[in-house]
Design a protein around this motif. Structure first.
Motif, PDB file in Angstrom:
ATOM      1  N   SER A  28       0.864   4.144  10.370  1.00 41.28           N
ATOM      2  CA  SER A  28       2.269   4.298  10.742  1.00 41.28           C
ATOM      3  C   SER A  28       3.100   3.131  10.221  1.00 41.28           C
ATOM      4  O   SER A  28       4.210   3.323   9.707  1.00 41.28           O
ATOM      5  N   ILE A  29       2.555   1.922  10.329  1.00 38.53           N
ATOM      6  CA  ILE A  29       3.266   0.752   9.811  1.00 38.53           C
ATOM      7  C   ILE A  29       3.448   0.857   8.306  1.00 38.53           C
ATOM      8  O   ILE A  29       4.530   0.595   7.767  1.00 38.53           O
ATOM      9  N   SER A  30       2.400   1.282   7.601  1.00 41.66           N
ATOM     10  CA  SER A  30       2.454   1.373   6.139  1.00 41.66           C
ATOM     11  C   SER A  30       3.496   2.377   5.677  1.00 41.66           C
ATOM     12  O   SER A  30       4.095   2.217   4.604  1.00 41.66           O
ATOM     13  N   ARG A  31       3.731   3.417   6.468  1.00 39.06           N
ATOM     14  CA  ARG A  31       4.713   4.434   6.075  1.00 39.06           C
ATOM     15  C   ARG A  31       6.140   3.902   6.149  1.00 39.06           C
ATOM     16  O   ARG A  31       7.027   4.400   5.447  1.00 39.06           O
ATOM     17  N   HIS A  32       6.373   2.903   7.002  1.00 38.45           N
ATOM     18  CA  HIS A  32       7.749   2.467   7.248  1.00 38.45           C
ATOM     19  C   HIS A  32       8.043   1.029   6.838  1.00 38.45           C
ATOM     20  O   HIS A  32       9.213   0.651   6.755  1.00 38.45           O
ATOM     21  N   ALA A  33       7.007   0.228   6.598  1.00 35.03           N
ATOM     22  CA  ALA A  33       7.220  -1.184   6.276  1.00 35.03           C
ATOM     23  C   ALA A  33       6.449  -1.543   5.018  1.00 35.03           C
ATOM     24  O   ALA A  33       5.212  -1.484   5.004  1.00 35.03           O
ATOM     25  N   PRO A  34       7.115  -1.943   3.948  1.00 29.27           N
ATOM     26  CA  PRO A  34       6.402  -2.347   2.732  1.00 29.27           C
ATOM     27  C   PRO A  34       5.544  -3.584   2.977  1.00 29.27           C
ATOM     28  O   PRO A  34       5.884  -4.448   3.808  1.00 29.27           O
ATOM     29  N   ALA A  35       4.433  -3.659   2.286  1.00 32.41           N
ATOM     30  CA  ALA A  35       3.595  -4.854   2.360  1.00 32.41           C
ATOM     31  C   ALA A  35       4.423  -6.077   1.979  1.00 32.41           C
ATOM     32  O   ALA A  35       5.260  -6.025   1.085  1.00 32.41           O
ATOM     33  N   GLY A  36       4.192  -7.181   2.687  1.00 36.45           N
ATOM     34  CA  GLY A  36       4.925  -8.405   2.391  1.00 36.45           C
ATOM     35  C   GLY A  36       6.181  -8.575   3.217  1.00 36.45           C
ATOM     36  O   GLY A  36       6.900  -9.564   3.047  1.00 36.45           O
ATOM     37  N   CYS A  61       1.231  -6.656   6.075  1.00 37.77           N
ATOM     38  CA  CYS A  61       2.484  -7.153   6.629  1.00 37.77           C
ATOM     39  C   CYS A  61       2.271  -8.444   7.416  1.00 37.77           C
ATOM     40  O   CYS A  61       1.166  -8.759   7.847  1.00 37.77           O
ATOM     41  N   THR A  62       3.344  -9.162   7.617  1.00 35.00           N
ATOM     42  CA  THR A  62       3.332 -10.412   8.372  1.00 35.00           C
ATOM     43  C   THR A  62       3.667 -10.136   9.830  1.00 35.00           C
ATOM     44  O   THR A  62       4.571  -9.352  10.132  1.00 35.00           O
TER      45      THR A  62
END
Length: 268
Positions: A28-36, A61-62
């Motif tokens: 879910s995080i990967s769908r909405h927040a770009p890495a980094g 992500c941080t």
């Protein structure tokens, strides 16, 4: 942590009702927040915090730990520009909310494990970037001094917005130990704390000198079978009373590492 899980897949990592939502949360995080980019975490549960930290890390992500009850928190959000806020309800069900602050305007934080902010009590809250290398080095040092062994347990009761919480949650997972998840009530109620320690008998409990003074004033008899870590403030003779094995440490506010540490002999 993944390597340790592979070495001891049957070992207990967390003492609380088991939850297996980290992988789904990571997706879910990967769908909405770009890495980094930063992902803020809002939960007062140690178990939910650990799952959210692992999920954010898997997504590249941080982690930005939050205390939304803190008055200057809106300034932290504007400064850090997280893409998402991860929430967890009392039942351990996660949800993610876009902040509208990123990722277009968000900071690029490749190689950064977490952003830790001070309280802002002397002015504007200031954040410190903690790299993956720094966090891993800190965990490796703590595993050796004061030391944590496979199969041991740590009482995780520090609020997520304080940097020592990362050690309480992540150190056990790196060495094959476990942590006992607690609630905010344990930090403020000596009776609840005393009952939990007597029930769970953790090998390590970490808190500030202020908390140990509160616990002993409330009649806590100590825990002879436990090792006590005391960080953030200078020790006094009274601090040594809760347990015969006590280690004090200090570091600059918000620092990822421990600057000094010493074992304190028993008092009296």
């Amino acid at each position: 942590m993944s390597k340790q899980a592979g070495r001891t897949p049957q070992a207990t990592a967390v003492t609380q009702e088991r939850a297996t939502r980290a992988a789904a949360l990571s997706q879910s995080i990967s769908r909405h927040a770009p890495a980094g980019t930063a992902v803020a975490i809002d939960t007062d549960s140690a178990l939910n915090a650990a799952l959210a930290i692992v999920a954010a890390g898997r997504s590249g992500c941080t982690v930005l730990p939050l205390n939304l009850q803190s008055p200057p928190m809106h300034r932290v959000l504007v400064d850090a520009l997280p893409s998402l806020v991860v929430h967890a309800d009392a039942g351990g069900v996660f949800s993610v909310t876009r902040t509208g602050l990123g990722p277009g305007a968000g900071h690029r934080l490749e190689g950064i494990a977490s952003v830790m902010y001070n309280s802002g009590s002397t002015g504007r809250p200031r954040g410190m970037l903690v790299s993956h290398d720094a966090l891993l080095a800190r965990l490796a040092v703590l595993a050796a001094v004061p030391g944590l062994e496979p199969g041991e347990s740590v009482l995780a009761m520090t609020a997520l917005s304080f940097d020592i919480s990362l050690a309480e949650l992540l150190l056990p997972l790196t060495v094959g130990a476990s942590f006992v998840a607690t609630t905010a009530e344990v930090r403020g109620d000596p009776d609840t704390f005393t009952a939990l320690v007597a029930k769970c008998r953790p090998d390590v409990t970490q808190a500030t000198r202020s908390f140990w003074r509160l616990a002993t004033a409330g009649g806590w008899p100590g825990a002879p079978g436990s090792r006590i870590w005391c960080g953030g403030e200078a020790l006094t003779p009274q601090t040594g009373r809760p347990a015969p094995r006590l280690l004090g440490s200090s570091a600059p506010a918000g620092s990822c590492g421990i600057s000094t540490a010493r074992r304190r002999p028993p008092s009296g």
